[in-house]
Design an enzyme around this catalytic site. Structure first.
Site, PDB file in Angstrom:
ATOM      1  N   ASN A 181       6.112  -7.759  -3.996  1.00 17.33           N
ATOM      2  CA  ASN A 181       5.096  -8.563  -3.314  1.00 17.33           C
ATOM      3  C   ASN A 181       4.306  -9.435  -4.284  1.00 17.33           C
ATOM      4  O   ASN A 181       4.118  -9.059  -5.453  1.00 17.33           O
ATOM      5  CB  ASN A 181       4.094  -7.664  -2.582  1.00 17.33           C
TER       6      ASN A 181
ATOM      7  N   GLY B 196       3.345  -4.846  -4.816  1.00 14.40           N
ATOM      8  CA  GLY B 196       4.313  -4.149  -3.983  1.00 14.40           C
ATOM      9  C   GLY B 196       4.536  -2.775  -4.566  1.00 14.40           C
ATOM     10  O   GLY B 196       4.666  -2.619  -5.786  1.00 14.40           O
ATOM     11  N   LYS B 197       4.573  -1.760  -3.699  1.00 14.42           N
ATOM     12  CA  LYS B 197       4.711  -0.400  -4.207  1.00 14.42           C
ATOM     13  C   LYS B 197       5.982  -0.249  -5.032  1.00 14.42           C
ATOM     14  O   LYS B 197       5.990   0.422  -6.063  1.00 14.42           O
ATOM     15  CB  LYS B 197       4.690   0.595  -3.055  1.00 14.42           C
TER      16      LYS B 197
ATOM     17  N   ALA C 251       7.736  -2.642  -6.741  1.00 10.32           N
ATOM     18  CA  ALA C 251       7.621  -3.346  -8.025  1.00 10.32           C
ATOM     19  C   ALA C 251       6.680  -2.604  -8.961  1.00 10.32           C
ATOM     20  O   ALA C 251       6.960  -2.478 -10.159  1.00 10.32           O
ATOM     21  CB  ALA C 251       7.134  -4.776  -7.795  1.00 10.32           C
TER      22      ALA C 251
ATOM     23  N   GLY D 118      -6.202  12.031  -6.174  1.00 12.14           N
ATOM     24  CA  GLY D 118      -7.136  11.069  -6.744  1.00 12.14           C
ATOM     25  C   GLY D 118      -7.726  11.580  -8.041  1.00 12.14           C
ATOM     26  O   GLY D 118      -7.015  12.060  -8.931  1.00 12.14           O
TER      27      GLY D 118
ATOM     28  N   ASP E 191     -10.697  -0.276 -10.184  1.00 15.69           N
ATOM     29  CA  ASP E 191      -9.744  -0.784  -9.201  1.00 15.69           C
ATOM     30  C   ASP E 191      -8.644   0.259  -9.024  1.00 15.69           C
ATOM     31  O   ASP E 191      -7.888   0.536  -9.946  1.00 15.69           O
ATOM     32  CB  ASP E 191      -9.138  -2.118  -9.679  1.00 15.69           C
TER      33      ASP E 191
ATOM     34  N   GLY F 135      -1.606   5.034  -7.648  1.00 12.01           N
ATOM     35  CA  GLY F 135      -0.619   6.001  -7.185  1.00 12.01           C
ATOM     36  C   GLY F 135       0.798   5.601  -7.569  1.00 12.01           C
ATOM     37  O   GLY F 135       1.627   6.452  -7.903  1.00 12.01           O
ATOM     38  N   ASP F 136       1.078   4.303  -7.529  1.00 12.39           N
ATOM     39  CA  ASP F 136       2.399   3.819  -7.926  1.00 12.39           C
ATOM     40  C   ASP F 136       2.619   4.019  -9.422  1.00 12.39           C
ATOM     41  O   ASP F 136       3.734   4.353  -9.857  1.00 12.39           O
ATOM     42  CB  ASP F 136       2.540   2.334  -7.592  1.00 12.39           C
TER      43      ASP F 136
ATOM     44  N   GLY G 272      -6.148  -5.178 -11.098  1.00 11.81           N
ATOM     45  CA  GLY G 272      -4.802  -5.683 -10.901  1.00 11.81           C
ATOM     46  C   GLY G 272      -3.844  -4.592 -10.498  1.00 11.81           C
ATOM     47  O   GLY G 272      -4.197  -3.411 -10.404  1.00 11.81           O
TER      48      GLY G 272
END
Length: 289
Positions: free
Chosen positions: A9, A37-38, A40, A206, A232, A237-238, A273
């Site tokens: 994305n 994008g998760k 990427a 988290g 941020d 998580g990714d 980011g």
């Protein structure tokens, strides 16, 4: 080798004083563009961690720069398909407390040619890893093909949809999801997380770290996360999942791979980011938590 059937994305990130309420018009204080994008994000994280990773996905006519960006981080994009329509993109609002709200347009991510995915997986070796998430088409088909070829299959259950998880569960070796997703899945299936029909489950918590569950015994192991100030949470998580896969792919045992992943995720939340802000392995190793 890690094979990632995942989204690509363009992220449009707006800094806002708070997440807009329904019907509210809110002026953003800043705008940035980047790769996201998760899928990427996970590919970049795995590559930044030192893993060999091939991305299976698609971009539209406007997505050449995203493929180039992935390649610049060391991701193999030989199997990224090109489509005539638009690429996937996300509108992300990030508030002063580092919370976010995301509107996602899937675009080419839902137009992936599964025959091409099959041809790519024909090149995989038994013991390789396949990771997929719920931002593309073909998740179940790819998982089934990977399992038939002797790959270890991992699913990151986001964006969460109980039906999507239920469909892919029979093919999984490892399921990764957050605490809210775990509760939703347990309610939808009427089954405790400890009793899911998948050998291993990782539940991210988290700032509290994560839990690793071995369903054969129901044993739950906790891993703490370093204490950091978040600016941020987008892509954290990714980053965790990509680093976890990288650790497993290089032969780390699950506790060591989880420790590596939690350190990487903690470092990521201190940066603005998504993919472009994911830390390198060296940065993770040197971080003074």
């Amino acid at each position: 080798m890690i094979w990632n059937l995942g989204s690509i994305n363009a992220d449009h990130v707006y800094a806002v004083p708070h997440i807009p309420a329904p019907g509210e018009t809110l002026a953003a204080t800043a705008l940035t563009y980047g790769l996201g994008g998760k899928g990427a994000n996970m590919s970049v994280a795995a590559a930044r961690a030192g893993a060999r990773i091939a991305h299976l996905g698609a971009v539209g006519a406007d997505g050449g720069w995203m493929v180039e960006r992935l390649e610049s981080y060391g991701v193999d994009c030989a199997h990224v398909q090109r489509r005539e329509g638009p690429s996937g993109h996300a509108i992300i609002a990030v508030d002063a407390r580092a919370e976010n709200a995301i509107t996602l347009f899937p675009g080419a991510n839902r137009e992936i040619d599964l025959d091409a995915v099959k041809q790519a997986l024909d090149k995989a070796d038994p013991g390789d890893l396949l990771i997929t998430q719920n931002e593309t088409n073909g998740q179940v088909e790819a998982a089934a093909q990977a399992r038939a070829r002797g790959l270890r299959v991992v699913y990151a259950a986001a964006p969460f949809e109980a039906g999507a998880v239920r469909a892919v569960l029979p093919h999984l070796d490892l399921l990764v999801l957050n605490e809210v997703e775990a509760q939703q899945l347990s309610q939808a299936l009427g089954t405790p997380i400890e009793e899911l029909p998948v050998p291993q489950v990782v539940v991210t918590l988290g700032a509290a770290g994560c839990d690793w569950i071995e369903t054969a015994t129901g044993a739950r192991h906790h891993v703490d996360a370093p204490r950091v100030e978040a600016v941020d949470t987008t892509g954290a998580g990714d980053t965790f999942t990509g680093y976890l896969l990288a650790g497993l792919s290089e032969g780390l045992e699950m506790p060591a791979a989880l420790k590596l992943a939690t350190r990487a995720g903690a470092l990521k939340v201190g940066r603005h980011g998504a993919a472009d802000a994911i830390p390198s392995r060296e940065e993770v190793a040197q971080a003074a938590f």
